[in-house]
Each structure stands twice: as C-alpha cells, then as structure tokens.
Design an enzyme around this catalytic site. Sequence first.
Site, PDB file in Angstrom:
ATOM      1  N   ASP A  71     -33.529   8.802   0.440  1.00 43.96           N
ATOM      2  CA  ASP A  71     -34.190  10.091   0.256  1.00 43.96           C
ATOM      3  C   ASP A  71     -33.344  11.195   0.882  1.00 43.96           C
ATOM      4  O   ASP A  71     -32.365  10.911   1.579  1.00 43.96           O
ATOM      5  CB  ASP A  71     -35.615  10.081   0.845  1.00 43.96           C
ATOM      6  CG  ASP A  71     -35.664   9.663   2.303  1.00 43.96           C
ATOM      7  OD1 ASP A  71     -34.599   9.405   2.902  1.00 43.96           O
ATOM      8  OD2 ASP A  71     -36.770   9.591   2.871  1.00 43.96           O
ATOM      9  N   ASN A 139     -47.982   8.245   8.671  1.00 49.40           N
ATOM     10  CA  ASN A 139     -49.011   8.311   7.609  1.00 49.40           C
ATOM     11  C   ASN A 139     -48.790   7.243   6.538  1.00 49.40           C
ATOM     12  O   ASN A 139     -49.395   7.290   5.480  1.00 49.40           O
ATOM     13  CB  ASN A 139     -49.019   9.708   6.969  1.00 49.40           C
ATOM     14  CG  ASN A 139     -47.678  10.064   6.324  1.00 49.40           C
ATOM     15  OD1 ASN A 139     -46.730   9.289   6.374  1.00 49.40           O
ATOM     16  ND2 ASN A 139     -47.607  11.238   5.733  1.00 49.40           N
ATOM     17  N   HIS A 141     -45.938   6.742   4.919  1.00 51.82           N
ATOM     18  CA  HIS A 141     -44.945   7.057   3.875  1.00 51.82           C
ATOM     19  C   HIS A 141     -43.737   6.133   3.984  1.00 51.82           C
ATOM     20  O   HIS A 141     -43.394   5.646   5.056  1.00 51.82           O
ATOM     21  CB  HIS A 141     -44.558   8.552   3.874  1.00 51.82           C
ATOM     22  CG  HIS A 141     -43.615   8.998   4.947  1.00 51.82           C
ATOM     23  ND1 HIS A 141     -43.493  10.323   5.324  1.00 51.82           N
ATOM     24  CD2 HIS A 141     -42.721   8.328   5.723  1.00 51.82           C
ATOM     25  CE1 HIS A 141     -42.570  10.431   6.266  1.00 51.82           C
ATOM     26  NE2 HIS A 141     -42.101   9.235   6.518  1.00 51.82           N
ATOM     27  N   GLU A 146     -45.041  10.214   0.069  1.00 52.24           N
ATOM     28  CA  GLU A 146     -46.144  10.555   0.963  1.00 52.24           C
ATOM     29  C   GLU A 146     -47.452   9.996   0.393  1.00 52.24           C
ATOM     30  O   GLU A 146     -47.496   9.599  -0.782  1.00 52.24           O
ATOM     31  CB  GLU A 146     -46.245  12.093   1.083  1.00 52.24           C
ATOM     32  CG  GLU A 146     -44.997  12.777   1.639  1.00 52.24           C
ATOM     33  CD  GLU A 146     -44.802  12.594   3.145  1.00 52.24           C
ATOM     34  OE1 GLU A 146     -45.480  11.746   3.756  1.00 52.24           O
ATOM     35  OE2 GLU A 146     -43.954  13.311   3.712  1.00 52.24           O
TER      36      GLU A 146
HETATM   37  P1  PGA Z   1     -38.826   7.712  12.074  1.00 50.97           P
HETATM   38  O1  PGA Z   1     -39.074   7.962  10.533  1.00 50.97           O
HETATM   39  O2  PGA Z   1     -38.007   6.480  12.159  1.00 50.97           O
HETATM   40  O3  PGA Z   1     -38.098   8.933  12.536  1.00 50.97           O
HETATM   41  O4  PGA Z   1     -40.159   7.543  12.705  1.00 50.97           O
HETATM   42  C1  PGA Z   1     -39.427   6.902   9.724  1.00 50.97           C
HETATM   43  C2  PGA Z   1     -39.827   7.408   8.380  1.00 50.97           C
HETATM   44  O5  PGA Z   1     -40.334   8.531   8.295  1.00 50.97           O
HETATM   45  O6  PGA Z   1     -39.653   6.658   7.408  1.00 50.97           O
END
Ligand code: PGA
Length: 240
Positions: A71, A139, A141, A146
Amino acid sequence: MVLPFKLSIAQDSCEAEKDFAKEILDQVARKKNSLIGLATGQTMIGVYEILIKKEHKSPGLFKEVVFAQLDEIIPNSDRENLFSLQLKEGFLNRLKGGYASFLSIDVSKPDLTLEASRYLSLIASLGGIDLQILGIGVNGHVGYNEPGSKKDSRCRVVKLAPTTIERAGYTSGMQGITLGISDILKSKRIALLATGIDKAAAISGAIKSTPSIDNPASLLVTHNMIKIILDSSAGSFLTN
Ligand code: PGA
C-alpha cells in the site's frame, strides 16, 4: 479452539519478529526468485532489521527476489514520507547483495485508478505474489483496507479511517492506495504479524468472530496458507 490456519504465539515481540522473519527466509529458501509483498509500519521495523543482519552474513540472499509494496499513502505535503521510500531506506537499500527489483505504486501519476490496474497487471504478469507479509491496524485493517472493505475489493484509492489518520499523525481526509482483500487473498502464502496489547482486540475480532467487513483481517483467515504470528500481548484476548 480448532483453527483453520496456523497460529503461533511467541513470548515477546522479539521472538515473534524472529519467527516472522523466518517465514520470509523460508520462502526465499523454497523459491529464490519469489515475489514478496512488503508492508510498512512500526511492527515490521524489527523484522527488517533481522533480515538485514541475516543478509549481511550471506550477501546476495535476496538477489533474485522481487519485492512489491502492499500500500501507499497519497501525500498531501512533502512532510509525509512515502511508503516506497521507507521500504527502500529501511530495508532494500541496506541489502549488501541487492535484490532483483522493487515494484512500487506511483502516486504521482495523474490517474490513480489506472495506476492501480497497472500495478495489478504487473504483479499478475510476474506470476502473482508468493508471500504477502502483513501487519494489522488497531481497527483490523490490512494494508489500507479499512473496515467496510469487501472480500472482493481490488487495488484502489481509499479514504483512511479516522483512527489510522490519528495514529499516523496525518492530516484529515488523507487517502491511500492499497492492494484489495481479493488481491491479498490471491497471494500463494500470507503471513500476518501483530505485537503489543494495542492489537489484541483486532486480532481477537479477526480470529474469533465470524468474518465480517467490520474487521477486514477476518476476511483473510479462510486463506489456506495463512500464518498468523503474535506475541503474548497481541494474543492475550484469545484465551478467554
Ligand atoms: P503498525 O501498523 O505496525 O504501525 O501498527 C500496522 C498496520 O497498520 O498495518
């Protein structure tokens, strides 16, 4: 609880990162010219450090590997660091023996819908992703899929959820571009890493609840080659 996927819960985040790095090294051992999808985020930093150390002991370990990004953000200002740059600076450029190539999403293109389909075609023309590595958001995602993302979603421009914007310190209304759930499910293997108590609820929702668009990670657990690696904090809601 009988699980349809492989789950391992390490004692702490360091052990979980080592186990996760091993999934990537095993993939390269199975197929030297693998196409590996890379994720950004805090969770992956330790994993990339482990891989870099391994590679410095065996330069050229990744020289036939094609890497791709999961992404990307669509920046509103220069302040925001593109994920492709983070991956290059934090991992790829630090490999002594290099890598075959890095497939990236070009967010400077005027038509990002066209860019999303170009990116998917490029991945497909190379035979698809052999291993997609993933973190998970608080959340649920995965990539920038999302809550609300459907199982048949493809690579596309998305609006980031308020929690995602807040945690990353982005300006409101921020957008990204992400491989969709359906694109991720096409990967031959998936490895998902979650560490820390902040991720416990999202992991529990992904694993214990009925798959639902409310927790996009839950839509992946039916994949026949998914491995989920946690530390004990991220796994702490699974036992009750
Ligand atoms: P993070 O992000 O490792 O910074 O918690 C993970 C994600 O959003 O997939």
